[in-house]
Design a protein around this motif. Structure first.
Motif, mmCIF file in Angstrom:
data_model
loop_
_atom_site.group_PDB
_atom_site.id
_atom_site.type_symbol
_atom_site.label_atom_id
_atom_site.label_comp_id
_atom_site.label_asym_id
_atom_site.label_seq_id
_atom_site.Cartn_x
_atom_site.Cartn_y
_atom_site.Cartn_z
ATOM 1 N N TYR A 80 0.798 -1.217 0.000
ATOM 2 C CA TYR A 80 0.000 0.000 0.000
ATOM 3 C C TYR A 80 0.838 1.279 0.000
ATOM 4 N N THR A 123 -6.412 2.551 -1.793
ATOM 5 C CA THR A 123 -5.375 2.462 -0.768
ATOM 6 C C THR A 123 -5.863 3.063 0.544
ATOM 7 N N ARG A 127 -6.539 0.952 4.104
ATOM 8 C CA ARG A 127 -5.903 1.348 5.366
ATOM 9 C C ARG A 127 -6.920 1.747 6.424
#
Length: 315
Positions: A80, A123, A127
Motif C-alpha cells: 500500500y 489504498t 488502510r
C-alpha cells in the motif's frame, strides 16, 4: 527501363510518415512492456523500461498510462505504501500534461488519471481511511464530472457506499425488449441489473448464466433488466451515427442474447454514469425493498451469482 521521378518533397513526406508510425508503435509498446513485467511481479524491469522510454522520448501520455500500472500492480500485491506513492506520482504527471491539453484529447491520459484516483481511493480504504477515500472521490467527481472518467470515479464511489442504499432510478426513454419498469414499481421482487456493452466479450459470456438464473428464480419473482448505452462506434464503423449504432446493438442482442430478448434494455449513458458502469459487465442486485444488496463490476461465475441471488430471495 524508365522509372517515375520522385520529388524531394515526396521523399520527405514518406520518411516523416514512416517516423510517425514507428514512434507511435514504440509509444504503445511501453505500456505492453510495463504490464508484461508487472505480470511477472518484476517491478525492477518495469522501472527500467519506463526510465529508458523517458530518457528517449520524455513524458508522454503513453508514458503516464504505463506508469499508472505501477500503482495498480503494487495495490494488487497489497504494497500500500508503494501503491500510494505510484498513484501520487501518476496524478502529478497527468496534471502536468493537462496544462497543455484537455483530458480527453486521446485515451491514454484519462486512463492514467482514472487509475491514479482509483488506486488512491482504494489504498485509503484498505488502510481503514474510508471517509478520506470517499472525500477524494467526491471531489474528483466534481472536478471531472464532464469527462470520460466520470463513470470510473462513480464506480469506485459506489463500491464504497452504494450497498444498503436505495438503488438510483434508471432512465429508459429509448429501449429494446419490453418497456423498462420504474424500479420503485418492482419493490417486493429481487432485481438484477445487468449492465452490458455491444463490444463486450465478457457480457456475451455472462448472458447464458443470467438466462439460466432468471429461469431458476422466476417463481421467486426475480426480474432482470439489462441497461446498455451508445458508444459512438460499431465493429465496422469507427464514428457511427446513433441510428446505425442502435441497429448494430439490436443485431448483437439478437445474436448473443437470445435467451434474454424479452429483457427490458434501457439505453442511456446517464444510467452508466449513475451506476459507475465503466466496467462491463457490471452486476447490481437489489433486494425486495429496492436497496442495493450487491454491487459488482465485472463478470461472475454461475455459482457465485446464484449464491448472491439466494441470499436476497431468502430475506
Amino acid at each position: 527501363m524508365s522509372h517515375p521521378r520522385v520529388s524531394p518533397t515526396t521523399v520527405f513526406t514518406v520518411v516523416t510518415l514512416l517516423m510517425l508510425v514507428l514512434t507511435a508503435g514504440a509509444s504503445a509498446e511501453i505500456i505492453d512492456d510495463v504490464r508484461s513485467a508487472l505480470d511477472q511481479n518484476n517491478f525492477a524491469a518495469a522501472e527500467a523500461a519506463l526510465n529508458s522510454y523517458r530518457g528517449q522520448r520524455g513524458v508522454t501520455a503513453e508514458y503516464v498510462e504505463a506508469y499508472s500500472w505501477m500503482g495498480r500492480a503494487a495495490f494488487s500485491a497489497q504494497q500500500y505504501d508503494q501503491a500510494a506513492a505510484y498513484a501520487k506520482q501518476t496524478k502529478a504527471l497527468a496534471l502536468e500534461q493537462l496544462k497543455k491539453r484537455p483530458l480527453d484529447a486521446e485515451p491514454h491520459l484519462p486512463m492514467a488519471l482514472g487509475a491514479a484516483l482509483e488506486v488512491q481511493s482504494e489504498t485509503l480504504a484498505a488502510r481503514g481511511q474510508r471517509t478520506q477515500a470517499l472525500a477524494l472521490l467526491q471531489t474528483a467527481l466534481v472536478t471531472y464530472r464532464t469527462t470520460s472518467i466520470r463513470a470510473r470515479l462513480q464506480k469506485n464511489l459506489n463500491l464504497l457506499s452504494l450497498q444498503g442504499k436505495l438503488a438510483p432510478l434508471l432512465k429508459g426513454e429509448q429501449y429494446f425488449g419490453s418497456k423498462p419498469p420504474v424500479l420503485t414499481q418492482l419493490k417486493g421482487s429481487p432485481v438484477l441489473l445487468f449492465f452490458w456493452a455491444h463490444w463486450c466479450g465478457d457480457c456475451k459470456a455472462e448472458a447464458p448464466i443470467i438466462t439460466r438464473l432468471r429461469s431458476e428464480f422466476a417463481s421467486q419473482g426475480l426480474t432482470v433488466l439489462g441497461p446498455t448505452r451508445l458508444y459512438g462506434y460499431t465493429a465496422q464503423v469507427e464514428d457511427a451515427a446513433p441510428k446505425d449504432e442502435l441497429a448494430y446493438i439490436d443485431a448483437v442482442r439478437k445474436r448473443f442474447y437470445g435467451g434474454l430478448l424479452d429483457m427490458p434494455v434501457p439505453i442511456s449513458k446517464y444510467n452508466f454514469d449513475t451506476y459507475g458502469a465503466s466496467t462491463t459487465p457490471t452486476l447490481v442486485l437489489l433486494d425486495r425493498t429496492g436497496k442495493v444488496a450487491m454491487y459488482h463490476p465485472g463478470a461472475l461465475p454461475y455459482d457465485q451469482l446464484r449464491a448472491e441471488i439466494e441470499k436476497v430471495v431468502a430475506r
